[in-house]
Design an enzyme around this catalytic site. Sequence first.
Site, mmCIF file in Angstrom:
data_model
loop_
_atom_site.group_PDB
_atom_site.id
_atom_site.type_symbol
_atom_site.label_atom_id
_atom_site.label_comp_id
_atom_site.label_asym_id
_atom_site.label_seq_id
_atom_site.Cartn_x
_atom_site.Cartn_y
_atom_site.Cartn_z
ATOM 1 N N ASP A 5 0.842 -1.190 0.000
ATOM 2 C CA ASP A 5 0.000 0.000 0.000
ATOM 3 C C ASP A 5 0.877 1.240 0.000
ATOM 4 O O ASP A 5 1.984 1.234 0.549
ATOM 5 C CB ASP A 5 -0.872 0.053 1.266
ATOM 6 N N LYS A 6 0.373 2.315 -0.579
ATOM 7 C CA LYS A 6 1.058 3.597 -0.515
ATOM 8 C C LYS A 6 1.313 3.934 0.955
ATOM 9 O O LYS A 6 0.449 3.717 1.806
ATOM 10 C CB LYS A 6 0.185 4.672 -1.161
#
Length: 191
Positions: A5-6
């Site tokens: 995930d970012k």
Amino acid sequence: VHRLDKDTTGLLVVAKTLESHKSLVSQIQSKTIERQYCALCVGVMTGGGTVNAKIGRHPKNRKKMSVLQKGGKPAVTHYRVTHRFKHFTKISVSLETGRTHQIRVHMAHIGYPILGDRMYDGRASYVSGTSQKLIDMLHPFDRQALHAQRLTFRHPSDDRIVSYEALIPLDFKNLLILLKKEDSVNLGVSE
């Protein structure tokens, strides 16, 4: 081969050849790649456990994922407590599946969102009794406290088991030092 995930730090596997890619994807599908994460959650957990709850797109916000009663894809997250603070819990997480935002969604679902996670409420909510001083000190941590710490898999070229570990990044390490100083309590669990 897989994604993070970012704003999640840590390890990721990248294949150099098509053969390697096929082997690694096969290992992910057969659930033989071990992925271990370190996370810091809002709230004090009493113990570890497993979250087995299907995940799919949030019905109202297409950027978010959520636990769904109908539809969704199977998702299994195992977690264990590694350190308790007065208002937070450091956990070790391993995945059986790899759904988008899985750890973040599952931890929020059971009431312990990842600290700093704007999307799943880890910034907006703190446990009752958390001092304003501590909240103000935590505010500069500008991402979710989630780190892909260890990966173990069979090397595609020679089938030997390899394991890699990424040290906790400095911002996360400083966050833990701050909590040990400002939110420490002896609750009997520590790495």
